[in-house]
Design an enzyme around this catalytic site. Structure first.
Site, PDB file in Angstrom:
ATOM      1  N   PRO A  11       0.796  -1.229   0.000  1.00 49.78           N
ATOM      2  CA  PRO A  11       0.000   0.000   0.000  1.00 49.78           C
ATOM      3  C   PRO A  11       0.829   1.280   0.000  1.00 49.78           C
ATOM      4  CG  PRO A  11      -0.137  -1.138   2.117  1.00 49.78           C
ATOM      5  CD  PRO A  11       0.538  -2.073   1.162  1.00 49.78           C
ATOM      6  N   ASN A  12       0.312   2.218  -0.764  1.00 47.97           N
ATOM      7  CA  ASN A  12       0.820   3.597  -0.855  1.00 47.97           C
ATOM      8  C   ASN A  12       2.120   3.736  -1.632  1.00 47.97           C
ATOM      9  OD1 ASN A  12      -1.309   4.908   0.654  1.00 47.97           O
ATOM     10  ND2 ASN A  12      -0.496   3.851   2.447  1.00 47.97           N
ATOM     11  N   ARG A  19       4.680  12.304  -3.148  1.00 42.88           N
ATOM     12  CA  ARG A  19       4.542  12.850  -1.792  1.00 42.88           C
ATOM     13  C   ARG A  19       5.750  12.426  -0.958  1.00 42.88           C
ATOM     14  NH1 ARG A  19      -1.233  11.616  -1.782  1.00 42.88           N
ATOM     15  NH2 ARG A  19      -1.916  12.750  -3.609  1.00 42.88           N
ATOM     16  N   TYR A  24      11.087   9.004   1.320  1.00 42.58           N
ATOM     17  CA  TYR A  24      11.177   7.923   0.332  1.00 42.58           C
ATOM     18  C   TYR A  24      11.866   8.318  -0.974  1.00 42.58           C
ATOM     19  CZ  TYR A  24       7.983   5.712   3.572  1.00 42.58           C
ATOM     20  OH  TYR A  24       7.426   5.180   4.705  1.00 42.58           O
ATOM     21  N   ASN A  75       8.088  -5.778  -1.175  1.00 38.28           N
ATOM     22  CA  ASN A  75       8.037  -4.611  -0.289  1.00 38.28           C
ATOM     23  C   ASN A  75       6.571  -4.497   0.121  1.00 38.28           C
ATOM     24  OD1 ASN A  75       7.940  -2.240   1.096  1.00 38.28           O
ATOM     25  ND2 ASN A  75       9.078  -1.040  -0.425  1.00 38.28           N
ATOM     26  N   ALA A  78       3.217  -0.874   4.588  1.00 38.32           N
ATOM     27  CA  ALA A  78       2.781  -0.913   5.991  1.00 38.32           C
ATOM     28  C   ALA A  78       2.300  -2.302   6.410  1.00 38.32           C
ATOM     29  CB  ALA A  78       1.683   0.122   6.213  1.00 38.32           C
ATOM     30  N   GLU A  99      12.894  -9.776   1.100  1.00 35.10           N
ATOM     31  CA  GLU A  99      12.113  -8.613   1.569  1.00 35.10           C
ATOM     32  C   GLU A  99      12.912  -7.334   1.311  1.00 35.10           C
ATOM     33  OE1 GLU A  99      11.183  -8.955   5.724  1.00 35.10           O
ATOM     34  OE2 GLU A  99      10.291  -6.945   5.826  1.00 35.10           O
ATOM     35  N   HIS A 101      12.894  -2.924   1.661  1.00 37.49           N
ATOM     36  CA  HIS A 101      12.311  -1.637   2.064  1.00 37.49           C
ATOM     37  C   HIS A 101      13.200  -0.516   1.566  1.00 37.49           C
ATOM     38  CE1 HIS A 101       9.347  -3.598   4.479  1.00 37.49           C
ATOM     39  NE2 HIS A 101      10.292  -4.376   4.946  1.00 37.49           N
ATOM     40  N   ARG A 108      13.642   4.089  12.268  1.00 36.63           N
ATOM     41  CA  ARG A 108      12.427   4.897  12.276  1.00 36.63           C
ATOM     42  C   ARG A 108      11.597   4.606  13.540  1.00 36.63           C
ATOM     43  NH1 ARG A 108       9.642   4.559   6.609  1.00 36.63           N
ATOM     44  NH2 ARG A 108       8.578   6.356   7.532  1.00 36.63           N
TER      45      ARG A 108
HETATM   46  O1  CA2 Z   1      10.643   1.779   3.481  1.00 38.84           O
HETATM   47  C1  CA2 Z   1       9.785   1.111   2.901  1.00 38.84           C
HETATM   48  O2  CA2 Z   1       9.929   0.672   1.755  1.00 38.84           O
HETATM   49  C2  CA2 Z   1       8.443   0.866   3.576  1.00 38.84           C
HETATM   50  O3  CA2 Z   1       7.994  -0.444   3.220  1.00 38.84           O
HETATM   51  C3  CA2 Z   1       7.504   1.921   3.063  1.00 38.84           C
HETATM   52  C4  CA2 Z   1       6.129   1.856   3.709  1.00 38.84           C
HETATM   53  C5  CA2 Z   1       6.262   1.867   5.227  1.00 38.84           C
HETATM   54  O4  CA2 Z   1       4.986   1.706   5.826  1.00 38.84           O
HETATM   55  C6  CA2 Z   1       7.189   0.791   5.735  1.00 38.84           C
HETATM   56  O5  CA2 Z   1       7.311   0.915   7.133  1.00 38.84           O
HETATM   57  C7  CA2 Z   1       8.552   0.918   5.098  1.00 38.84           C
HETATM   58  C8  CA2 Z   1       5.280   3.055   3.306  1.00 38.84           C
HETATM   59  C9  CA2 Z   1       5.140   3.250   1.839  1.00 38.84           C
HETATM   60  C10 CA2 Z   1       4.383   4.527   1.641  1.00 38.84           C
HETATM   61  O6  CA2 Z   1       4.990   5.226   0.580  1.00 38.84           O
HETATM   62  C11 CA2 Z   1       4.638   6.530   0.413  1.00 38.84           C
HETATM   63  C12 CA2 Z   1       5.261   7.192  -0.612  1.00 38.84           C
HETATM   64  C13 CA2 Z   1       4.986   8.517  -0.823  1.00 38.84           C
HETATM   65  C14 CA2 Z   1       4.082   9.168  -0.014  1.00 38.84           C
HETATM   66  C15 CA2 Z   1       3.444   8.510   1.005  1.00 38.84           C
HETATM   67  C16 CA2 Z   1       3.727   7.168   1.221  1.00 38.84           C
END
Ligand code: CA2
Length: 148
Positions: A11-12, A19, A24, A75, A78, A99, A101, A108
């Protein structure tokens, strides 16, 4: 024909580059897909790169990968920190899983330090941004090249 490596994104991750560039980075998911495809091609693997915001769809894809993929890179976004369903699906398949990230989840918030899916993965790559996907393809390539 050889089976592809599946790369599943949770997700996301479709928001990458649009964003929160501070956490990221500025690269989009399409940019990461292009990098992954180039790396896969260089190493002789087709790449099947997907993203979903739905846990059940990710579970379905993990089950599908069991027959249709040679290896899996995940990946889980969340869902990494919550999904027993993804863990169970990964534990039920025989192909290797790495896996990934983008961020260093150990630097974090405390809740990101725990990954439910790590126990089903051969290894974990985090903190290297989009490069982590290329490193994961290299890792899967090495694993697949090992005699069983
Ligand atoms: O660091 C990573 O790749 C994560 O899997 C990214 C997830 C986070 O919940 C994990 O803890 C670590 C979040 C991805 C959300 O990506 C966004 C990108 C742009 C704007 C908002 C969210």
């Amino acid at each position: 024909m050889a089976k592809p490596i599946y790369i599943l994104n949770g997700p996301n991750l479709n928001l990458l580059g649009k964003r929160e560039p501070g956490i990221y980075g500025s690269e989009t998911l399409d940019g990461i897909r292009a990098r992954a495809q180039a790396k896969g091609e260089a190493l002789g693997h087709a790449i099947d790169f997907r993203q979903s915001n739905f846990e059940g769809e990710l579970v379905n894809w993990i089950q599908e990968a069991s027959d249709k993929a040679s290896g899996l890179i995940v990946n889980a976004g969340a869902y990494t920190h919550t999904s027993v369903a993804m863990l169970d699906a990964l534990l039920a398949i025989q192909i290797p899983c790495v896996e990934v990230h983008l961020s260093n989840i150990f630097q974090r918030e405390d809740f990101r330090r725990e990954s439910y899916i790590s126990r089903a993965a051969v290894g974990l790559i985090c903190g290297f941004g989009p490069k982590g996907y290329e490193l994961a393809i290299e890792a899967i390539t090495d694993i697949l090249a090992q005699p069983e």
